[in-house]
Design a protein around this motif. Structure first.
Motif, PDB file in Angstrom:
ATOM      1  N   THR A 153      -5.400   8.587  -5.806  1.00 27.37           N
ATOM      2  CA  THR A 153      -4.510   8.091  -4.757  1.00 27.37           C
ATOM      3  C   THR A 153      -5.214   7.046  -3.899  1.00 27.37           C
ATOM      4  O   THR A 153      -4.636   5.996  -3.565  1.00 27.37           O
ATOM      5  CB  THR A 153      -4.035   9.262  -3.871  1.00 27.37           C
ATOM      6  OG1 THR A 153      -3.335  10.215  -4.669  1.00 27.37           O
ATOM      7  CG2 THR A 153      -3.121   8.761  -2.767  1.00 27.37           C
TER       8      THR A 153
ATOM      9  N   LEU B 221       1.155   4.257  -2.740  1.00 30.83           N
ATOM     10  CA  LEU B 221       0.949   5.666  -2.415  1.00 30.83           C
ATOM     11  C   LEU B 221       2.097   6.521  -2.943  1.00 30.83           C
ATOM     12  O   LEU B 221       1.885   7.589  -3.521  1.00 30.83           O
ATOM     13  CB  LEU B 221       0.814   5.844  -0.897  1.00 30.83           C
ATOM     14  CG  LEU B 221      -0.470   5.320  -0.255  1.00 30.83           C
ATOM     15  CD1 LEU B 221      -0.374   5.384   1.273  1.00 30.83           C
ATOM     16  CD2 LEU B 221      -1.684   6.127  -0.736  1.00 30.83           C
TER      17      LEU B 221
ATOM     18  N   VAL C  54       0.842  -1.202   0.000  1.00 28.78           N
ATOM     19  CA  VAL C  54       0.000   0.000   0.000  1.00 28.78           C
ATOM     20  C   VAL C  54       0.876   1.251   0.000  1.00 28.78           C
ATOM     21  O   VAL C  54       0.647   2.196  -0.767  1.00 28.78           O
ATOM     22  CB  VAL C  54      -0.950   0.001   1.211  1.00 28.78           C
ATOM     23  CG1 VAL C  54      -1.651   1.354   1.354  1.00 28.78           C
ATOM     24  CG2 VAL C  54      -1.980  -1.108   1.060  1.00 28.78           C
TER      25      VAL C  54
ATOM     26  N   ALA D 125      -5.272  -1.885   0.488  1.00 25.97           N
ATOM     27  CA  ALA D 125      -5.922  -1.152   1.581  1.00 25.97           C
ATOM     28  C   ALA D 125      -7.408  -1.515   1.601  1.00 25.97           C
ATOM     29  O   ALA D 125      -8.076  -1.455   0.568  1.00 25.97           O
ATOM     30  CB  ALA D 125      -5.750   0.353   1.385  1.00 25.97           C
TER      31      ALA D 125
ATOM     32  N   ALA E 139      -4.287   2.975  -3.531  1.00 20.51           N
ATOM     33  CA  ALA E 139      -4.085   2.294  -2.249  1.00 20.51           C
ATOM     34  C   ALA E 139      -5.010   1.092  -2.119  1.00 20.51           C
ATOM     35  O   ALA E 139      -4.605   0.020  -1.649  1.00 20.51           O
ATOM     36  CB  ALA E 139      -4.311   3.275  -1.102  1.00 20.51           C
TER      37      ALA E 139
END
Length: 245
Positions: A139, A86, A82, A148, A143
């Motif tokens: 973004t 990012l 993750v 995520a 993720a």
């Protein structure tokens, strides 16, 4: 709030209040001479509306394992992916901060039976600072695609609130001046000078809604839509004015 002070006690009779002013003997003058006159103590506020230019968002990974170590190991592997996603999406390392890390045992509860341990759940969350709101949705998508599966909140702000603060200050002082003139006209007085001016607070944007929701790992054709809306920067001031008839 308005408070009228006089150097001579007010005279009250038959429900009427009479305001009287008299000269103060020279011997009685001291450091508080500025307040031996009729004064107005007032407060006002100024507000500026402005679009935010930054956001903070908290997202993370939840994993499970037969043991605490297994849950943490799986979580670490997933969170590394993750964070890498990012950074690839343009988030600087200094704008990624771990905000929560914990491991909890998981139990099954059955009637008339003691709790039965089924494994452990590890949770790791990072708070990121997004300095380009046009890429915030992309973004979050990056993720989520990397693993995520939780998003716990988002808030918007200003990277440099000084200009918005100063505009709010100018509006607050203008409102204060208008209020002092109004009270002077209403009481038959004239404002002669500003004695003191105080600011109660600076950058205080209006509260932001903080959504709480979970994200399932998914394939996304379009970027997640995130709207920053508008912030309201509010400044409160108070002042004492000297007034004469």
């Amino acid at each position: 709030m308005i408070r009228i002070r006089s150097t001579v006690p007010a005279l009250a009779a038959a429900g009427a209040v009479v305001l009287a002013l008299s000269a103060v003997p020279a011997a009685a003058q001291g450091n508080d001479a500025a307040f031996r006159a009729t004064t107005f103590n007032l407060s006002a506020s100024g507000e500026t509306a402005i679009a935010p230019d930054m956001a903070t968002i908290t997202l993370g990974v939840q994993t499970e394992g037969a043991s605490a170590a297994a849950a943490l190991s799986a979580n670490g592997t997933a969170m590394n992916k993750v964070i890498a996603a990012l950074k690839k999406a343009g988030v600087a390392e200094r704008d990624i901060q771990t905000s929560n890390l914990n491991v909890n045992p998981q139990y099954v509860y059955e009637q008339n039976q003691p709790p039965r341990l089924t494994g452990y759940q590890a949770s790791n969350q990072v708070t990121i600072l997004a300095r380009d709101l046009s890429k915030l949705g992309q973004t979050v998508d990056a993720a989520a695609s990397a693993g995520a599966n939780t998003v716990s909140g988002i808030s918007f702000g200003l990277q440099n609130p000084q200009k918005a603060e100063d505009e709010a200050r100018i509006k607050a002082v203008a409102a204060l001046k208008a209020k002092s003139d109004l009270y002077a006209r209403a009481t038959g007085y004239k404002v002669v000078r500003l004695v003191s001016l105080n600011e109660a607070g600076g950058y205080t944007p209006s509260p932001q809604p903080v959504p709480m929701f979970a994200m399932a790992k998914r394939e996304m054709a379009d970027s997640t839509a995130i709207s920053g809306g508008e912030l309201k920067v509010r400044v409160e001031v108070s002042a004492t004015y000297e007034a004469q008839q």
